[in-house]
Design an enzyme around this catalytic site. Structure first.
Site, mmCIF file in Angstrom:
data_model
loop_
_atom_site.group_PDB
_atom_site.id
_atom_site.type_symbol
_atom_site.label_atom_id
_atom_site.label_comp_id
_atom_site.label_asym_id
_atom_site.label_seq_id
_atom_site.Cartn_x
_atom_site.Cartn_y
_atom_site.Cartn_z
ATOM 1 N N GLY A 10 49.104 31.252 33.957
ATOM 2 C CA GLY A 10 48.479 32.112 34.689
ATOM 3 C C GLY A 10 48.897 32.047 35.921
ATOM 4 N N ARG A 71 52.632 33.974 29.023
ATOM 5 C CA ARG A 71 52.166 32.533 28.519
ATOM 6 C C ARG A 71 52.948 32.168 27.387
ATOM 7 N NH1 ARG A 71 48.013 30.371 31.060
ATOM 8 N NH2 ARG A 71 46.204 31.644 31.782
ATOM 9 N N ASP A 102 50.390 23.046 32.650
ATOM 10 C CA ASP A 102 50.627 21.821 31.871
ATOM 11 C C ASP A 102 51.345 22.555 30.667
ATOM 12 O OD1 ASP A 102 48.240 23.115 31.185
ATOM 13 O OD2 ASP A 102 47.534 21.496 29.948
ATOM 14 N N THR A 124 48.358 25.162 39.402
ATOM 15 C CA THR A 124 47.332 25.707 38.574
ATOM 16 C C THR A 124 45.952 25.646 39.657
ATOM 17 O OG1 THR A 124 45.668 25.135 36.622
ATOM 18 C CG2 THR A 124 46.895 23.415 37.554
ATOM 19 N N ASP A 126 43.222 25.082 38.184
ATOM 20 C CA ASP A 126 42.393 23.804 37.574
ATOM 21 C C ASP A 126 42.729 22.561 38.128
ATOM 22 O OD1 ASP A 126 41.893 26.048 36.032
ATOM 23 O OD2 ASP A 126 43.115 25.538 34.561
ATOM 24 N N ASP A 128 44.165 20.147 37.305
ATOM 25 C CA ASP A 128 44.165 19.419 35.921
ATOM 26 C C ASP A 128 45.240 18.561 35.858
ATOM 27 O OD1 ASP A 128 45.378 21.593 35.032
ATOM 28 O OD2 ASP A 128 43.917 21.656 33.293
ATOM 29 N N ARG A 161 14.974 33.835 42.738
ATOM 30 C CA ARG A 161 15.725 33.767 41.564
ATOM 31 C C ARG A 161 16.628 32.695 41.398
ATOM 32 N NH1 ARG A 161 17.805 39.882 41.680
ATOM 33 N NH2 ARG A 161 16.289 40.989 40.496
ATOM 34 N N MET A 168 36.088 28.901 36.948
ATOM 35 C CA MET A 168 36.946 28.654 35.958
ATOM 36 C C MET A 168 37.500 27.025 36.161
ATOM 37 S SD MET A 168 40.195 31.592 36.075
ATOM 38 C CE MET A 168 39.826 33.019 34.900
ATOM 39 N N GLY A 169 38.538 26.687 35.582
ATOM 40 C CA GLY A 169 38.748 25.413 35.483
ATOM 41 C C GLY A 169 39.350 24.849 34.150
ATOM 42 N N ARG A 170 39.099 25.630 32.985
ATOM 43 C CA ARG A 170 39.383 25.395 31.687
ATOM 44 C C ARG A 170 38.694 24.083 31.208
ATOM 45 N NH1 ARG A 170 45.159 27.148 30.257
ATOM 46 N NH2 ARG A 170 44.317 28.831 29.143
ATOM 47 N N GLU A 221 33.796 26.878 33.414
ATOM 48 C CA GLU A 221 33.423 27.629 31.883
ATOM 49 C C GLU A 221 33.584 26.927 30.771
ATOM 50 O OE1 GLU A 221 37.212 30.021 32.236
ATOM 51 O OE2 GLU A 221 38.368 28.442 32.608
ATOM 52 N N ARG A 264 19.912 35.287 37.091
ATOM 53 C CA ARG A 264 20.992 36.149 37.022
ATOM 54 C C ARG A 264 22.326 35.469 36.904
ATOM 55 N NH1 ARG A 264 17.514 39.460 36.290
ATOM 56 N NH2 ARG A 264 17.092 41.208 37.389
ATOM 57 N N HIS A 270 38.619 36.131 37.477
ATOM 58 C CA HIS A 270 40.068 36.148 37.934
ATOM 59 C C HIS A 270 40.211 36.265 39.477
ATOM 60 C CE1 HIS A 270 40.836 36.336 33.620
ATOM 61 N NE2 HIS A 270 42.048 35.872 33.847
ATOM 62 N N GLN A 272 39.089 34.398 41.326
ATOM 63 C CA GLN A 272 39.724 32.936 41.930
ATOM 64 C C GLN A 272 40.934 32.833 41.780
ATOM 65 O OE1 GLN A 272 36.409 30.175 39.988
ATOM 66 N NE2 GLN A 272 36.548 31.911 38.781
ATOM 67 N N ARG A 273 41.745 33.612 41.006
ATOM 68 C CA ARG A 273 43.462 33.527 40.957
ATOM 69 C C ARG A 273 44.093 34.599 41.679
ATOM 70 N NH1 ARG A 273 44.244 32.954 35.098
ATOM 71 N NH2 ARG A 273 45.899 34.621 35.152
HETATM 72 O O1 F6P Z 1 44.619 27.724 33.751
HETATM 73 C C1 F6P Z 1 44.252 28.888 34.730
HETATM 74 C C2 F6P Z 1 42.980 29.616 34.203
HETATM 75 O O2 F6P Z 1 42.797 30.656 34.928
HETATM 76 C C3 F6P Z 1 41.925 28.931 33.917
HETATM 77 O O3 F6P Z 1 41.068 28.558 34.585
HETATM 78 C C4 F6P Z 1 41.135 29.973 32.854
HETATM 79 O O4 F6P Z 1 40.445 29.364 31.748
HETATM 80 C C5 F6P Z 1 42.564 30.678 32.383
HETATM 81 O O5 F6P Z 1 43.573 30.554 32.946
HETATM 82 C C6 F6P Z 1 42.272 32.013 31.980
HETATM 83 O O6 F6P Z 1 43.447 32.643 31.225
HETATM 84 P P1 F6P Z 1 43.791 34.250 31.202
HETATM 85 O O7 F6P Z 1 44.248 34.643 32.620
HETATM 86 O O8 F6P Z 1 44.761 34.294 30.052
HETATM 87 O O9 F6P Z 1 42.519 34.900 30.835
#
Ligand code: F6P
Length: 340
Positions: A10, A71, A102, A124, A126, A128, A161, A168-170, A221, A264, A270, A272-273
């Site tokens: 990613g 990937r 990883d 990453t 994440d 991790d 509310r 994210m974070g897997r 997540e 809500r 994404h 976050q990325r």
């Molecule tokens: O490993 C980074 C990450 O953004 C995770 O937090 C998330 O679960 C995954 O990649 C999402 O992957 P994709 O971009 O393939 O949907």
């Protein structure tokens, strides 16, 4: 020296600062730098571009990766792996810098064991990866999530509310815990600790009893509901990962049912990325990129750059990919003491 560079997995803010630093450091040593396009896929398909000074000028502040990513797992397909190895030699690569998480580094580690001269850079959002205090990209993701939490506070309060924010974070709760602490979340739910609905509802009701008729709940997540992760689809990617997602919706439904509070959900996904990296990630990426070239120069292959107590060190790639770095109980307990 012919040095290859690729970015896999990613994408993540800070990739371009790493590429820029690695290329600029390489050029100072008189190395020729070959960019491999789209991660391991580019090495299988011989898809490359020369990275000179102009190619990396003006990219420091840009999100994503100028090299593209994928990937692709060459170890899933013997024919692809054979092509990759053939191209490694045909391109005349003396060494390769693999920038990834990883999965990408897992491939790098296997190739290094097979005698290819590879150096790793941990990437990453994440956070991790074992052996490094932080991966680049994480700080940016946390800041994006923190800003979202800040913004959700006012609308949560106006409408009385419950706001559930899915981050994210897997399989690790780092983004959730850091953004939750920074944003003052009332509850943070992570994969490492099972969700207890009684606790979730208890926090909401306790706040309501003291006049706070709104709450912000950050959920990772990968947090498990009734012992299981919630997934968007069962299909696995080439590295065997499911697509996580949906815990926010599930939790919101349960909260409404059990507390009666209107709830809500915001799924940050994404966002976050995407976009440019924070100063921290630009500096970390720059230090990692420069150090990776130093490892190549020193012939320290099979190693990965890492951040340890503000120093950039190197560790075996296989250590970083061997076990997932998850949130420890002590840190979570500290965050927990501010819930409600
Ligand atoms: O490993 C980074 C990450 O953004 C995770 O937090 C998330 O679960 C995954 O990649 C999402 O992957 P994709 O971009 O393939 O949907």
């Amino acid at each position: 020296m012919n040095l290859g560079i690729l970015t896999g997995g990613g994408d993540c803010p800070g990739l371009n600062p790493v590429i820029r630093a690695a290329v600029k450091t390489s050029l100072r040593y008189g190395y020729r730098v070959v960019g491999i396009r789209n991660g391991w896929k580019g090495l299988v398909e011989n898809d490359t571009q020369i990275l000179d000074l102009n190619a990396v000028s003006g990219i420091l502040h840009r999100g994503g990766t100028i090299l593209g990513t994928s990937r692709t797992n060459p170890y899933k397909d013997p024919a692809a792996l054979a092509k990759l190895k053939k191209n490694f030699k045909a391109l005349g690569l003396d060494a390769l810098i693999a920038i990834g998480g990883d999965d990408t580094l897992g491939v790098a580690s296997k190739l290094a064991k097979e005698g290819f001269d590879v150096v790793g850079v941990p990437k990453t959002i994440d956070n991790d990866l074992t052996g490094t205090d932080f991966t680049f990209g994480f700080d940016t993701a946390v800041n994006v999530a923190m800003e979202a939490i800040d913004r959700l506070h006012s609308t949560a309060e106006s409408h009385q509310r419950i706001m559930v924010v899915e981050v994210m974070g897997r399989h690790a709760g780092w983004i959730a815990v850091h953004s939750g602490i920074a944003g003052g979340a009332d509850l943070i739910l992570i994969p490492e600790i099972p969700i207890k609905m009684a606790e979730v509802c208890g926090v909401i009701k306790k706040r309501s009893a003291r006049g706070k008729n709104f709450s912000i709940i950050v959920v990772a997540e990968g947090a498990k509901f009734d012992g299981a992760e919630v997934t968007l689809e069962k299909k696995l990617d080439e590295f065997g990962h499911v697509r996580l997602g949906g815990i926010g919706e599930l939790l919101a439904k349960k909260i409404e049912e059990e507390t009666g509070f209107e709830t809500r959900v915001t799924v940050l996904g994404h966002i976050q990325r995407g976009g440019s990296a924070t100063a921290f990630d630009r500096v970390l990426g720059t230090r990692f990129g420069a150090k990776a070239v130093e490892l190549v120069k020193a012939g320290k292959f099979g190693q990965m750059v890492a951040l340890r107590a503000n120093d950039i060190i190197d560790i075996p790639i296989e250590v970083a990919v061997g076990t997932l770095k998850t949130v420890g109980t002590e840190f979570y307990e500290m965050a927990h003491s501010f819930f409600g």
